[in-house]
Design a protein around this motif. Structure first.
Motif, PDB file in Angstrom:
ATOM      1  N   VAL A 461      33.507  74.067 -15.292  1.00  0.00           N
ATOM      2  CA  VAL A 461      34.213  74.112 -15.635  1.00  0.00           C
ATOM      3  C   VAL A 461      33.607  72.278 -15.617  1.00  0.00           C
ATOM      4  O   VAL A 461      32.601  71.978 -15.313  1.00  0.00           O
ATOM      5  N   ASP A 462      33.343  71.425 -16.566  1.00  0.00           N
ATOM      6  CA  ASP A 462      32.878  70.667 -16.894  1.00  0.00           C
ATOM      7  C   ASP A 462      33.435  69.253 -16.369  1.00  0.00           C
ATOM      8  O   ASP A 462      34.907  68.892 -16.327  1.00  0.00           O
ATOM      9  N   ALA A 463      32.583  67.875 -15.413  1.00  0.00           N
ATOM     10  CA  ALA A 463      33.429  67.145 -14.676  1.00  0.00           C
ATOM     11  C   ALA A 463      32.052  66.477 -14.470  1.00  0.00           C
ATOM     12  O   ALA A 463      30.760  66.063 -14.826  1.00  0.00           O
ATOM     13  N   GLN A 464      31.898  65.084 -14.958  1.00  0.00           N
ATOM     14  CA  GLN A 464      31.340  64.033 -14.589  1.00  0.00           C
ATOM     15  C   GLN A 464      31.600  63.011 -13.173  1.00  0.00           C
ATOM     16  O   GLN A 464      30.686  62.273 -13.197  1.00  0.00           O
ATOM     17  N   TRP A 465      32.760  63.421 -12.363  1.00  0.00           N
ATOM     18  CA  TRP A 465      33.423  62.309 -12.023  1.00  0.00           C
ATOM     19  C   TRP A 465      34.293  63.214 -10.388  1.00  0.00           C
ATOM     20  O   TRP A 465      34.945  64.073 -11.296  1.00  0.00           O
ATOM     21  N   MET A 466      33.320  63.628  -9.757  1.00  0.00           N
ATOM     22  CA  MET A 466      34.217  64.448  -8.399  1.00  0.00           C
ATOM     23  C   MET A 466      34.382  63.046  -7.115  1.00  0.00           C
ATOM     24  O   MET A 466      32.725  62.194  -6.964  1.00  0.00           O
ATOM     25  N   PHE A 467      35.491  62.637  -6.320  1.00  0.00           N
ATOM     26  CA  PHE A 467      35.496  62.019  -5.705  1.00  0.00           C
ATOM     27  C   PHE A 467      35.770  63.225  -4.417  1.00  0.00           C
ATOM     28  O   PHE A 467      36.631  63.903  -4.791  1.00  0.00           O
ATOM     29  N   VAL A 468      35.261  62.492  -3.086  1.00  0.00           N
ATOM     30  CA  VAL A 468      35.429  63.836  -2.610  1.00  0.00           C
ATOM     31  C   VAL A 468      36.249  63.244  -1.211  1.00  0.00           C
ATOM     32  O   VAL A 468      35.766  62.186  -0.354  1.00  0.00           O
ATOM     33  N   PHE A 469      37.340  63.375  -0.542  1.00  0.00           N
ATOM     34  CA  PHE A 469      37.767  63.197   0.826  1.00  0.00           C
ATOM     35  C   PHE A 469      38.580  64.220   1.810  1.00  0.00           C
ATOM     36  O   PHE A 469      39.667  64.671   1.910  1.00  0.00           O
ATOM     37  N   ILE A 470      37.366  64.601   2.338  1.00  0.00           N
ATOM     38  CA  ILE A 470      37.568  65.765   3.371  1.00  0.00           C
ATOM     39  C   ILE A 470      37.023  65.250   4.665  1.00  0.00           C
ATOM     40  O   ILE A 470      36.234  65.156   5.011  1.00  0.00           O
ATOM     41  N   GLY A 471      37.940  65.161   5.871  1.00  0.00           N
ATOM     42  CA  GLY A 471      37.812  66.043   6.653  1.00  0.00           C
ATOM     43  C   GLY A 471      37.712  64.807   7.252  1.00  0.00           C
ATOM     44  O   GLY A 471      38.051  63.536   6.702  1.00  0.00           O
ATOM     45  N   ALA A 472      37.545  64.477   8.797  1.00  0.00           N
ATOM     46  CA  ALA A 472      37.174  62.712   9.416  1.00  0.00           C
ATOM     47  C   ALA A 472      36.306  62.806  10.392  1.00  0.00           C
ATOM     48  O   ALA A 472      36.456  64.328  11.376  1.00  0.00           O
ATOM     49  N   ALA A 473      34.558  62.781  10.133  1.00  0.00           N
ATOM     50  CA  ALA A 473      33.883  63.007  10.680  1.00  0.00           C
ATOM     51  C   ALA A 473      33.600  61.811  11.612  1.00  0.00           C
ATOM     52  O   ALA A 473      33.481  60.124  11.054  1.00  0.00           O
ATOM     53  N   PRO A 474      34.343  61.322  13.236  1.00  0.00           N
ATOM     54  CA  PRO A 474      33.930  60.036  13.486  1.00  0.00           C
ATOM     55  C   PRO A 474      32.921  59.396  14.802  1.00  0.00           C
ATOM     56  O   PRO A 474      31.066  60.364  14.242  1.00  0.00           O
ATOM     57  N   LEU A 475      31.950  58.257  13.428  1.00  0.00           N
ATOM     58  CA  LEU A 475      31.405  58.154  13.647  1.00  0.00           C
ATOM     59  C   LEU A 475      30.737  57.469  15.266  1.00  0.00           C
ATOM     60  O   LEU A 475      30.667  55.831  15.682  1.00  0.00           O
ATOM     61  N   THR A 476      30.495  58.170  16.032  1.00  0.00           N
ATOM     62  CA  THR A 476      29.993  58.072  17.320  1.00  0.00           C
ATOM     63  C   THR A 476      28.894  58.869  17.714  1.00  0.00           C
ATOM     64  O   THR A 476      28.211  58.728  19.334  1.00  0.00           O
ATOM     65  N   ASP A 477      28.192  59.502  16.952  1.00  0.00           N
ATOM     66  CA  ASP A 477      26.825  59.604  17.240  1.00  0.00           C
ATOM     67  C   ASP A 477      25.894  59.326  17.975  1.00  0.00           C
ATOM     68  O   ASP A 477      25.351  58.839  19.013  1.00  0.00           O
ATOM     69  N   TRP A 478      26.274  57.771  17.713  1.00  0.00           N
ATOM     70  CA  TRP A 478      24.839  56.701  18.612  1.00  0.00           C
ATOM     71  C   TRP A 478      25.226  55.992  19.560  1.00  0.00           C
ATOM     72  O   TRP A 478      24.447  55.978  21.081  1.00  0.00           O
ATOM     73  N   LEU A 479      26.655  56.628  19.923  1.00  0.00           N
ATOM     74  CA  LEU A 479      27.034  56.401  21.659  1.00  0.00           C
ATOM     75  C   LEU A 479      26.139  57.401  22.695  1.00  0.00           C
ATOM     76  O   LEU A 479      25.984  56.961  23.891  1.00  0.00           O
ATOM     77  N   GLY A 480      25.539  58.623  22.144  1.00  0.00           N
ATOM     78  CA  GLY A 480      25.386  59.746  22.926  1.00  0.00           C
ATOM     79  C   GLY A 480      26.107  60.395  24.062  1.00  0.00           C
ATOM     80  O   GLY A 480      27.079  60.502  23.883  1.00  0.00           O
ATOM     81  N   ASP A 481      25.513  60.106  25.276  1.00  0.00           N
ATOM     82  CA  ASP A 481      26.045  60.213  26.618  1.00  0.00           C
ATOM     83  C   ASP A 481      26.417  58.930  27.126  1.00  0.00           C
ATOM     84  O   ASP A 481      27.398  59.066  28.348  1.00  0.00           O
TER      85      ASP A 481
END
Length: 558
Positions: A461-481
Motif C-alpha cells: 500500500v502507498d504510505a507516507q506516514w506510519m505511527f507505531v504504538f506496540i508493546g511497552a518496554a520498561p526504561l530500566t536497563d540503566w539500573l543493571g543489578d
C-alpha cells in the motif's frame, strides 16, 4: 498603547554614509516613532546588512528601511536589493537628491521600491512623517507574521530535525519551523553564516546559533533547567510521566526537598496523547500536553525542581544516602528515590523501519508531525488506547486513517469508549490480523508491505506516514543489578519481592518492603515501570502520591 506594545521590538532602520545626515534622519525618526519602534541607524550598506542579519537571528521585525542612494562601495539600490533577501516584507524607501530621481524611478523595478524621498526632507511633518505613516500602516496590515523566539531550520524528511521539533514541542518551548528548501529557511541560514550542510540549525532567543544540537545543549539554551541547585535532597524522582509528576507534586507540597529528573520531556507517553477522555475530573477530555503542563506548573509552584535532558545512568547506595549518577559523570544524592521511568514503545522489527524512523515512521503520536498529515493516508500500528487516541486525533485532517491490529479485534486492550468513537468515524478503518512486514522508501516512507497473519497473504500500500504504538518496554536497563526486576525488565516491589515469605536477597531491615518499595530500602517505584502495574494515567498518578506517603514512613523510621 496597544500599538506600542505590538511594535515594541519592531525596527525602523536607516543607513546613510554621511554621519551628519545619518544622525539627522535618526533624530527625526525617534522624535515621531521612538516610543513605538526601535530606531537603528548605520553608516554603510555593509554595516546595515550586518545589523539586519543580527535582527533576523533575534527574531526582531523590521517595518521600514530607509537608504541613501549615494553611498560608496554599495549604493542604496544595491543595499536594498540585498536587504530584500533578509527582510522581504519590510517597506523600502530611497533617499535621493533631485539629480538622482531617474535612478530612484529605476529602483522601483529593481527592488520593488515603496517610495523615494528627496533630500532635504524639512520640515519632516510635511515631507517625511506622512510618507512613513502610510508605509507603517500598510506594513501593519500586510501578511507579516511575528515569529516565535526560537527558530528551527532543517530538512523536511530528517530524523534529527524531527527529534528537535518534538523535543521543543513536548517541553512547551515555542518555536517556528523552516524547511531548508523554503526561501525563509535559506535566509536564516545565510544570516547565521551557515551553508546548510549540517542541520538542523536552531536559533535561540538570544541569537545563539546551535548546529545539530544534542538535547542537553538545546535544553540549556532555550531556558530549561538542566543543573540541580543542590547536591543533596530529601527525594529524587526519576522520570517525568504522570507517576513522576504526581510524586513531585505530593513530595514538594508536603515539605520534602524534591527534584524531578527527566531525560527528554515531562509527560511520558501520556504527554503525547492527543486526548484523554477517561481521566477523573475532565468530562470533556484533556490533551496529554495540557495535563502535563498543569502538573508541571503545580509541582514547581510547591517548590519542586524540574531537570530536563538529564540522563540517569546509575543508582548506588552510600550508607543512608541514595546516589543518582548522570551520563556526564555528575551525581546527586538523597534520602529517598522514586523510580517513575515509565515505558517506551517497542521498535517495529519489520525490514526498513529502522532506516526510516523519523522519516515517515514515528513511535508515539509525534504531534509535531500531525499538521503535515493533512489530506493524506495515515497508518497506525497498535490496538491499545494510545493508538486509538492517535487515530481519532489524526482523522480530523487526514484523508484516511488505517489501524493495523495483530489481534482479532480491538476489545483486548482498548477502552470501550474509544472503540465506539473509532467505529463512528467515517475515515477510520481497522484491519485486524494484520502486521507490517516491510517499509519501503529511499529518503522517506513511500510504501508498506502488509501481511495477513491468518491467510499469509501480503499486499503493498502507498504510505507516507506510519505511527507505531506496540508493546511497552520498561526504561530500566540503566539500573543493571541494583534493584530486582522481572524477566521483562519491570521493577519488582512490595509483595512481589516477598512472594515466598522471605525478604529479597541483601535486605537488611527487620521489616518487609513497603508496598511500592524496591529491593533497596528507601527506593520506591511508581507507574508503568512497576511489574504488574495497571498502565493507566490515573493509577500512575495515584501510585506517585502513594509512593510519597511511603517515603515519609521510611524517613520517619530511618
Amino acid at each position: 498603547m496597544a500599538q506600542a506594545a505590538e511594535t515594541a521590538r519592531t525596527v525602523i532602520l536607516t543607513v546613510d554614509d554621511d554621519p551628519g545626515v545619518s544622525r539627522a534622519v535618526a533624530r527625526d525618526l525617534r522624535r515621531r516613532y521612538g516610543e513605538s519602534y526601535r530606531i537603528v541607524r548605520a553608516e554603510s550598506g555593509e554595516s546595515a546588512l550586518e545589523a539586519l542579519r543580527e535582527l533576523k537571528l533575534r527574531g526582531d521585525l523590521v517595518a521600514v528601511i530607509l537608504a541613501d542612494y549615494r553611498m560608496p562601495q554599495m549604493n542604496g539600490i544595491e543595499f536594498l536589493e540585498q536587504a530584500l533577501d533578509v527582510y522581504p516584507g519590510a517597506r523600502r524607501v530611497l533617499l535621493t537628491a533631485y539629480a538622482d530621481t531617474n535612478a530612484a524611478i529605476d529602483a522601483i523595478n529593481v527592488v520593488d521600491l515603496d517610495h523615494y524621498l528627496l533630500k532635504p526632507w524639512d520640515p519632516p511633518e510635511e515631507k517625511l512623517y506622512p510618507v512613513l505613516d502610510d508605509l507603517l500602516d500598510a506594513w501593519r496590515h500586510s501578511a507579516y507574521k511575528p515569529v516565535p523566539s526560537t527558530k528551527v531550520v532543517g530538512h523536511r524528511w530528517s530524523a534529527r530535525s524531527s527529534d528537535v521539533r518534538e523535543f521543543l514541542a513536548r517541553n512547551q518551548v515555542p518555536y517556528r519551523w523552516y524547511s531548508v528548501e523554503e526561501p525563509e529557511g535559506q535566509r536564516l541560514l545565510a544570516a547565521a553564516g551557515q551553508d546548510g550542510q549540517r542541520l538542523p540549525l536552531v536559533i535561540t532567543p538570544d541569537c545563539t546559533v546551535l548546529v545539530e544540537p544534542e538535547a542537553p545543549e538545546l535544553a540549556a539554551r532555550v531556558g530549561l533547567a538542566t543543573t540541580p541547585t543542590a547536591d543533596f535532597y530529601d527525594l529524587v524522582v526519576i522520570g517525568g510521566g504522570p507517576a513522576g509528576l504526581g510524586a513531585a507534586v505530593y513530595g514538594a507540597s508536603e515539605g520534602l526537598r524534591t527534584v524531578l529528573v527527566e531525560r527528554s520531556a515531562t509527560g511520558g507517553q501520556a504527554g503525547q496523547s492527543s486526548r484523554i477522555e477517561n481521566y477523573l475530573g475532565f468530562p470533556d477530555g484533556v490533551s496529554g500536553a495540557q495535563l502535563t503542563d498543569r502538573a508541571r506548573r503545580q509541582a514547581t509552584k510547591f517548590g519542586a525542581e524540574m531537570l530536563t535532558a538529564r540522563e540517569v545512568t546509575g543508582l548506588e547506595v552510600n550508607g543512608a544516602a541514595r546516589v543518582v549518577r548522570f551520563a556526564d559523570g555528575s551525581a546527586i544524592a538523597a534520602h529517598s528515590v522514586i523510580l517513575a521511568t515509565g515505558v517506551q514503545y517497542r521498535q517495529l522489527e519489520a525490514d526498513g523501519c529502522t532506516d526510516l524512523t523519523g522519516c515517515g515512521v514515528f513511535y508515539g503520536s509525534a504531534l509535531s508531525e500531525a499538521s503535515s498529515c493533512q489530506g493524506q493516508d495515515v497508518y497506525i500500528v497498535g490496538g491499545a488506547n494510545s493508538a486509538g487516541q492517535a487515530a481519532m486525533y489524526l482523522s480530523r485532517g487526514s484523508k484516511s486513517v488505517t489501524l493495523l491490529v495483530r489481534g482479532p479485534d480491538l476489545s483486548a486492550s482498548m477502552s470501550h469508549y474509544l472503540i465506539q468513537q473509532i467505529g463512528e468515524a467515517p475515515n477510520i478503518s481497522v484491519r485486524c490480523h494484520t502486521v507490517v512486514e516491510q517499509a519501503h522508501g529511499s529518503e522517506h516512507l513511500e510504501r508498506l508491505t502488509l501481511r495477513n497473519t491468518v491467510t499469509g497473504e501480503t499486499e503493498q500500500v502507498d504510505a507516507q506516514w506510519m505511527f507505531v504504538f506496540i508493546g511497552a518496554a520498561p526504561l530500566t536497563d540503566w539500573l543493571g543489578d541494583s534493584v530486582l526486576r522481572d524477566e521483562r525488565g519491570f521493577i519488582l516491589a512490595g509483595p512481589d519481592l516477598t512472594a515466598d515469605g522471605r525478604p529479597p536477597a541483601g535486605w537488611e531491615l527487620d521489616r518487609p518492603p513497603y508496598h511500592l518499595e524496591t529491593s533497596i530500602p528507601g527506593v520506591f517505584v511508581a507507574g508503568d515501570a512497576r511489574a504488574e502495574s495497571a498502565k493507566r494515567v490515573a493509577s500512575a498518578v495515584g501510585e506517585g502520591a502513594m509512593a510519597v506517603m511511603l517515603v515519609h514512613r521510611y524517613l520517619e523510621q530511618s
